[in-house]
Design a protein around this motif. Structure first.
Motif, PDB file in Angstrom:
ATOM      1  N   PHE A 107      24.853  26.233   3.245  1.00  0.00           N
ATOM      2  CA  PHE A 107      25.667  26.265   1.424  1.00  0.00           C
ATOM      3  C   PHE A 107      25.287  25.017   0.712  1.00  0.00           C
ATOM      4  N   PRO A 108      25.203  24.043   1.099  1.00  0.00           N
ATOM      5  CA  PRO A 108      25.063  23.005   0.479  1.00  0.00           C
ATOM      6  C   PRO A 108      23.312  23.259   0.017  1.00  0.00           C
ATOM      7  N   GLN A 109      22.457  23.858   0.553  1.00  0.00           N
ATOM      8  CA  GLN A 109      20.875  23.946   0.248  1.00  0.00           C
ATOM      9  C   GLN A 109      21.230  25.423  -0.633  1.00  0.00           C
ATOM     10  N   PHE A 110      22.794  25.841  -0.316  1.00  0.00           N
ATOM     11  CA  PHE A 110      22.223  27.097  -1.801  1.00  0.00           C
ATOM     12  C   PHE A 110      22.436  26.549  -2.675  1.00  0.00           C
ATOM     13  N   VAL A 111      23.193  25.955  -3.109  1.00  0.00           N
ATOM     14  CA  VAL A 111      24.817  25.435  -4.449  1.00  0.00           C
ATOM     15  C   VAL A 111      23.053  24.796  -4.579  1.00  0.00           C
ATOM     16  N   GLU A 112      22.085  23.614  -4.113  1.00  0.00           N
ATOM     17  CA  GLU A 112      21.278  22.976  -5.169  1.00  0.00           C
ATOM     18  C   GLU A 112      20.498  24.675  -5.533  1.00  0.00           C
ATOM     19  N   GLU A 113      20.326  25.205  -4.849  1.00  0.00           N
ATOM     20  CA  GLU A 113      19.493  26.680  -5.510  1.00  0.00           C
ATOM     21  C   GLU A 113      19.811  27.410  -6.452  1.00  0.00           C
ATOM     22  N   TYR A 114      21.334  27.462  -7.016  1.00  0.00           N
ATOM     23  CA  TYR A 114      21.691  27.836  -8.193  1.00  0.00           C
ATOM     24  C   TYR A 114      22.195  26.395  -9.048  1.00  0.00           C
ATOM     25  N   ARG A 115      21.911  24.957  -8.536  1.00  0.00           N
ATOM     26  CA  ARG A 115      21.979  23.607  -9.618  1.00  0.00           C
ATOM     27  C   ARG A 115      20.656  23.987 -10.690  1.00  0.00           C
ATOM     28  N   ARG A 116      19.537  23.655  -9.834  1.00  0.00           N
ATOM     29  CA  ARG A 116      18.215  23.496  -9.317  1.00  0.00           C
ATOM     30  C   ARG A 116      18.091  25.089 -11.413  1.00  0.00           C
TER      31      ARG A 116
END
Length: 697
Positions: free
Chosen positions: A647-656
């Motif tokens: 989940f944190p990795q996916f959130v980082e994709e959204y942040r980018r």
């Protein structure tokens, strides 16, 4: 001495005659190979555009480049990470290809043009890019929004070029065409038109080039047609279009030019891109756009596609931190009678005043001002904004209470009490979502919905107390509690009604309304009503109208209109730094609040379970017993649990992904109309993006 003078004079005359003779021979050879050097130039290249094209774009690269907008926003401080990627990587590839083209052209020129190699050396930057360019063509009529922006089926480009580029006139000689090499084949088609076939271009199969509508097949990518008239070079993928250009160049009286077509304004405008668009071929596209993108349906209440005829538009690049433009759109009232009656027949209203002076600058990220018939507005909200289950809930409540048979009846009754001026403000619910940090799928956190404020002018002659009692009785019809609470705050009194049913995603929602100074103010949360009152009562609390972004954006637009829209992109797209996790409150925007929903929509565990089950199914027997079935499902469950840990990795994709919005500061739009024309103005204000953004480093 006199004899010496005579001899010198005689030799000088001979030398002059020789120079003149050589010059005449040189001019003659050049004219025979290429063109007559004194043939002049075309006053207005628009006169060479055929009348029956359906769109025209016009610009002067020299003028637009001189503004500095492209250097600043494309190369030095790109607007988006994709632009930065193109500027840093792909442009180098383009540069190498251009250099290769220049080398090939110069190798063909060398020895054939009667000038020194350096003087005749061709360069794209000096011979093609400068000067005016016009792009025109016809639309594909049956390509929908699922395939992106509207597509052209035929394209025509007219470019004012240098004397070196005009030497394409040498193609009139067969020996020149024969010497072009294997990569390019040129044939004379008559009327000064040449067909170019490029061997190194990949051609899309014919079956995939169909679908434009009317049985039209888009021409192959490797075939182009060329025609030169004085200093204008015309290139097209359509033989019909290029032949029309040739007829116009000859002055054929039977050929009609777009320059004489009524209803369009596309004169050359320094520092601007101008456009003329025939809308009828695009009606089918925009009809389906509202189906493909349901969130755009409210826009149809003000721009009915089938009513739009012609567009004359301008986009300005005059300032490096601003992109602005306007369009004059002719429309047919008979095709949009409801819009004309309910909106454009009314007088315009100021778009910089009103609710922007009352809502707090902090967290308010959008404002809409409308001059519209109240019943038309209320019905559009129900039809285009509310979900089907929400509309059904309202309808059921009305029927249960027994006062109205439908929402139409209720809104018809309500509209008799309010006027035709409405304003809407949308804000982030910071006091809630500054604290919520979704850390896993379906974590149970509240759905990040915004706070909404609506302000409408009370109809002249209406009584405040009577309207207040009316609303207290009718608000419960919309699903709110009939146990309304009177709240006194900072010298103002407002009414608050919570939802009848407790719903997790709407636990912060309650309808609040206040009557003051001939206006009805309603909010969807109590906290936003309190903050509005604080803004009005306390001069130290800045209103949105005092915000720098609001002022800069709206200053670039007309001061009045039928519709005004402002969006604060800086507040909307705030994101934390890469290593800050969910981030501190000052770096959270409404789009960041929705990160959990984005991950759940894009990375749905159920979809992942289905995908993984299909992937591993061949590893198990074709016929499984219950034990094997359970074992496979356990494997799927373990995979999904491991997948959720990402989940944190996916959130980082959204942040980018949100990083790409950080150069935009504010967006504004104003629509106004007369009986036959809609005027649309837009502005986008840019800001300096944070240095810590990954794509800025």
């Amino acid at each position: 001495m006199s004899l010496l003078r005579k001899r010198l004079f005689k030799y000088l005359k001979r030398l002059v005659l020789i120079v003149i003779l050589l010059g005449a021979i040189g001019v003659g050879v050049f004219t025979w190979i290429c063109y007559w050097p004194l043939e002049g130039s075309v006053d207005d290249p628009l006169t060479l555009v055929p009348e029956d094209v359906e769109f025209v774009l016009r610009a002067n690269w020299d003028d637009m480049r001189a503004t500095g907008w492209f250097d600043e926003n494309i190369f030095e401080n790109p607007l988006h990470p994709e632009i930065a990627n193109v500027a840093e990587q792909q442009l180098n590839e383009v540069k190498l290809k251009v250099e290769d083209i220049e080398t090939q052209i110069n190798s063909q020129i060398h020895g054939r043009i009667p000038f020194s190699p350096e003087l005749a050396r061709f360069g794209v930057e000096k011979d093609v890019l400068p000067g005016e360019v016009i792009a025109a063509g016809r639309w594909c009529r049956r390509v929908g929004p699922d395939r992106g922006l509207p597509k052209h089926q035929e394209l025509l480009i007219l470019k004012r070029v240098s004397w070196r580029t005009k030497c394409v006139a040498a193609l009139k000689h067969g020996f020149i065409r024969d010497s072009l090499g294997p990569a390019l084949k040129a044939t004379a088609e008559g009327n000064g038109v040449y067909k170019l076939v490029l061997s190194g271009i990949k051609v899309t199969p014919e079956a995939l080039r169909q679908g434009c509508g009317g049985g039209f097949v888009v021409p192959p990518e490797n075939i182009w047609y060329l025609h030169r008239h004085k200093d204008i070079l015309a290139i097209s993928n359509s033989d019909a279009l290029i032949q029309s250009v040739a007829e116009l160049a000859k002055g054929d009286s039977s050929a009609a030019s777009f320059a004489n077509r009524p209803g369009f304004d596309i004169q050359q405008d320094p520092e601007r891109l101008t456009a003329a668009i025939e809308m009828e071929p695009l009606h089918w596209y925009f009809e389906r756009l509202f189906e493909y993108r349901p969130q755009l349906k409210p826009l149809r209440r003000f721009l009915e596609p089938k009513a739009l005829e012609k567009v004359s538009a301008r986009v300005s690049f005059a300032g490096t931190d601003l992109l602005s433009g306007n369009a004059e759109i002719s429309y047919v009232q008979a095709q949009a009678p409801d819009v004309s009656r309910a909106v454009y027949s009314l007088a315009e209203r100021p778009v910089r005043e009103g609710i922007a002076q009352m809502v707090p600058a902090k967290d308010t990220f959008a404002v809409i001002t409308l001059r519209v018939d109240p019943e038309y507005l209320l019905n559009s909200i129900v039809d285009d904004v509310l979900a089907a289950d929400e509309r059904k809930l309202w309808e059921d409540n009305l029927r249960e209470m027994g006062e109205f048979n439908s929402l139409d009846d209720f809104f018809g009754d309500l509209s008799t009490r309010i006027g035709n001026q409405a304003m809407v403000a949308v804000a982030r619910l910071s006091e809630v979502f500054d604290k919520e940090d979704p850390d896993m799928f379906f974590s149970g956190t509240s759905q990040p919905i915004p706070s909404v404020a609506i302000m409408v002018r009370i109809k002249e002659g209406a009584n405040d107390e009577e309207l207040e009692e009316y609303l207290k009785k009718k608000v419960p019809l919309l699903g709110f509690s009939d146990e309304m609470l009177r709240v006194n705050f900072r010298g103002f009194g407002f009414w608050r009604a919570p939802l009848k049913q407790k719903i997790k995603d709407f636990e912060h929602v309650s309808l609040c309304f206040l009557l003051a100074q001939d206006h009805l103010i309603m909010t969807t949360t109590e906290s936003y009503m309190r903050r509005i009152i604080e803004t009005v009562a306390d001069k130290d609390v800045p209103a949105l109208a005092e915000d720098r972004t609001f002022q800069e954006t709206m200053a670039a637009l007309p001061s009045s209109g039928h519709v005004g829209v402002f969006i604060d992109m800086e507040k909307l797209s705030r994101i934390p730094k890469e290593d800050e996790g969910h981030g501190p409150p000052e770096r959270r925007g409404f789009m960041w609040d929705r990160r959990g929903l984005w991950v759940e929509a894009k990375m749905d565990p159920r979809e992942e379970a289905i995908r993984y089950r299909r992937e591993i199914r061949p590893q198990w027997p074709a016929r499984m017993n219950q034990q094997q079935q359970d074992a496979m499902e356990d494997q799927v469950d373990r995979h999904v649990e491991d997948w959720k840990e990402r989940f944190p990795q996916f959130v980082e994709e959204y942040r980018r992904e949100l990083e790409g919005y950080r150069r935009a500061r504010g967006v504004g739009l104003v629509l106004g109309a007369t009986d036959t024309t809609i005027s649309a103005h837009f502005a986008v204000v840019f800001r300096e993006a944070e240095d810590w953004l990954r794509w800025r480093r």
